[in-house]
Design an enzyme around this catalytic site. Sequence first.
Site, PDB file in Angstrom:
ATOM      1  N   HIS A 203      -4.741 -31.156  71.112  1.00  0.00           N
ATOM      2  CA  HIS A 203      -4.411 -31.080  69.680  1.00  0.00           C
ATOM      3  C   HIS A 203      -5.659 -30.778  68.863  1.00  0.00           C
ATOM      4  O   HIS A 203      -6.758 -31.213  69.222  1.00  0.00           O
ATOM      5  CB  HIS A 203      -3.800 -32.408  69.214  1.00  0.00           C
ATOM      6  CG  HIS A 203      -2.572 -32.803  69.979  1.00  0.00           C
ATOM      7  ND1 HIS A 203      -2.611 -33.721  71.017  1.00  0.00           N
ATOM      8  CD2 HIS A 203      -1.290 -32.387  69.885  1.00  0.00           C
ATOM      9  CE1 HIS A 203      -1.381 -33.863  71.519  1.00  0.00           C
ATOM     10  NE2 HIS A 203      -0.564 -33.055  70.860  1.00  0.00           N
TER      11      HIS A 203
ATOM     12  N   HIS B 194      -7.489 -37.277  64.570  1.00  0.00           N
ATOM     13  CA  HIS B 194      -6.529 -36.900  63.519  1.00  0.00           C
ATOM     14  C   HIS B 194      -6.729 -37.681  62.221  1.00  0.00           C
ATOM     15  O   HIS B 194      -6.143 -37.321  61.194  1.00  0.00           O
ATOM     16  CB  HIS B 194      -5.091 -37.106  63.997  1.00  0.00           C
ATOM     17  CG  HIS B 194      -4.704 -36.244  65.165  1.00  0.00           C
ATOM     18  ND1 HIS B 194      -4.830 -34.867  65.134  1.00  0.00           N
ATOM     19  CD2 HIS B 194      -4.214 -36.555  66.402  1.00  0.00           C
ATOM     20  CE1 HIS B 194      -4.426 -34.380  66.309  1.00  0.00           C
ATOM     21  NE2 HIS B 194      -4.061 -35.376  67.082  1.00  0.00           N
TER      22      HIS B 194
ATOM     23  N   ASP C 190      -5.009 -34.309  77.284  1.00  0.00           N
ATOM     24  CA  ASP C 190      -3.601 -33.930  77.161  1.00  0.00           C
ATOM     25  C   ASP C 190      -3.372 -32.428  77.300  1.00  0.00           C
ATOM     26  O   ASP C 190      -2.235 -31.962  77.166  1.00  0.00           O
ATOM     27  CB  ASP C 190      -2.997 -34.464  75.850  1.00  0.00           C
ATOM     28  CG  ASP C 190      -3.939 -34.385  74.678  1.00  0.00           C
ATOM     29  OD1 ASP C 190      -5.000 -33.718  74.795  1.00  0.00           O
ATOM     30  OD2 ASP C 190      -3.640 -34.984  73.634  1.00  0.00           O
TER      31      ASP C 190
ATOM     32  N   ASP D 172      -9.486 -31.884  73.391  1.00  0.00           N
ATOM     33  CA  ASP D 172      -8.121 -32.439  73.320  1.00  0.00           C
ATOM     34  C   ASP D 172      -7.155 -31.275  73.039  1.00  0.00           C
ATOM     35  O   ASP D 172      -7.521 -30.309  72.364  1.00  0.00           O
ATOM     36  CB  ASP D 172      -8.057 -33.459  72.190  1.00  0.00           C
ATOM     37  CG  ASP D 172      -6.752 -34.241  72.160  1.00  0.00           C
ATOM     38  OD1 ASP D 172      -6.737 -35.395  72.617  1.00  0.00           O
ATOM     39  OD2 ASP D 172      -5.744 -33.691  71.649  1.00  0.00           O
TER      40      ASP D 172
END
Length: 321
Positions: A165, A126, A246, A163
């Site tokens: 995200h 991120h 995740d 991931d």
Amino acid sequence: MSQTWLITHPSCLEHDTGPGHPESAQRLRAILRALEADEFAGLERREAAPATREQIERVHDADYVAATLDAIPAEGRRSLDGDTVVSAGSGEAALHAAGAGCQAVDAVLAGEARRVFCAVRPPGHHAEPAQAMGFCLFNNIAVAAAHARAAHGLQRVAVVDFDVHHGNGTQTMLAGRDGFMYASTHQRPLFPGTGRRQDNRENALYNIPLIEGCDSELFREHFHNEIISAIMRFEPDILLVSAGFDAHGLDPLAGLELCEADFHWATEELTSVADYTCGGRLVSMLEGGYHLDALASSTAAHVAALLGLRYDACTRAEPVA
Ligand SMILES: [Zn+2]
């Protein structure tokens, strides 16, 4: 030679995000404990070297790197954004997390290792060129990707991110730059809100959004048909992986329904396509994953596949695929 390395560093346990924060040192402890099992005796274990400023500044603004390291408190904790917290140990942790990827790329290109897993934190995908975000300080996988091009002269570097995200920072840093491809499966809508399919560009960017509740079968279909196919067409010189766990069904921060067997399967897909396109050169770096037991067992499944081992343990129903 089919050596698989595990790179980590004790400093990554000293990045203290405070009580109740999901991105805790307990995550890395759980992973390292799981990788002590007998089946992982074949791993070559190495300590990460810290990244140099030059390595980090290939993808981050120099002012941001300086300001971030200056913001590290001598004691206590400080918030860099709503959910990104630093403590006295965070600077060393972030430097070693970013350095691990460069070291892994060097080892793979020197022929010392074929595949490397970097068990590091803080995570990175991120982090934007001039902004800490979503638990991330420096974008570890983008630093490694830029290193592969700049230090080794590779023409084509592919980054795959599973991931849950979207790796907004990695997309910003790599998707518009010559010689890089970024491909991501992620839940959408979900933090950070980026990762739209309509942004995709052939041989540069493949966003594959998945809806909440997506199960093994649907994930595998998208991963094989879109991500693996894109890597085949791109023909990278090295394959880098943002390995977040995740998307597991037990994860508290997201709503996909994957299990350990899916991460093992996806990793086998990635090692196969790396074997086919780039001599097997593969570097994987830890991103997210916030259910401690699911994170540890999913990471073990990932590393088992990197070692070429079967992995039968799965806490959830066997996928149909
Ligand atoms: Zn994540």
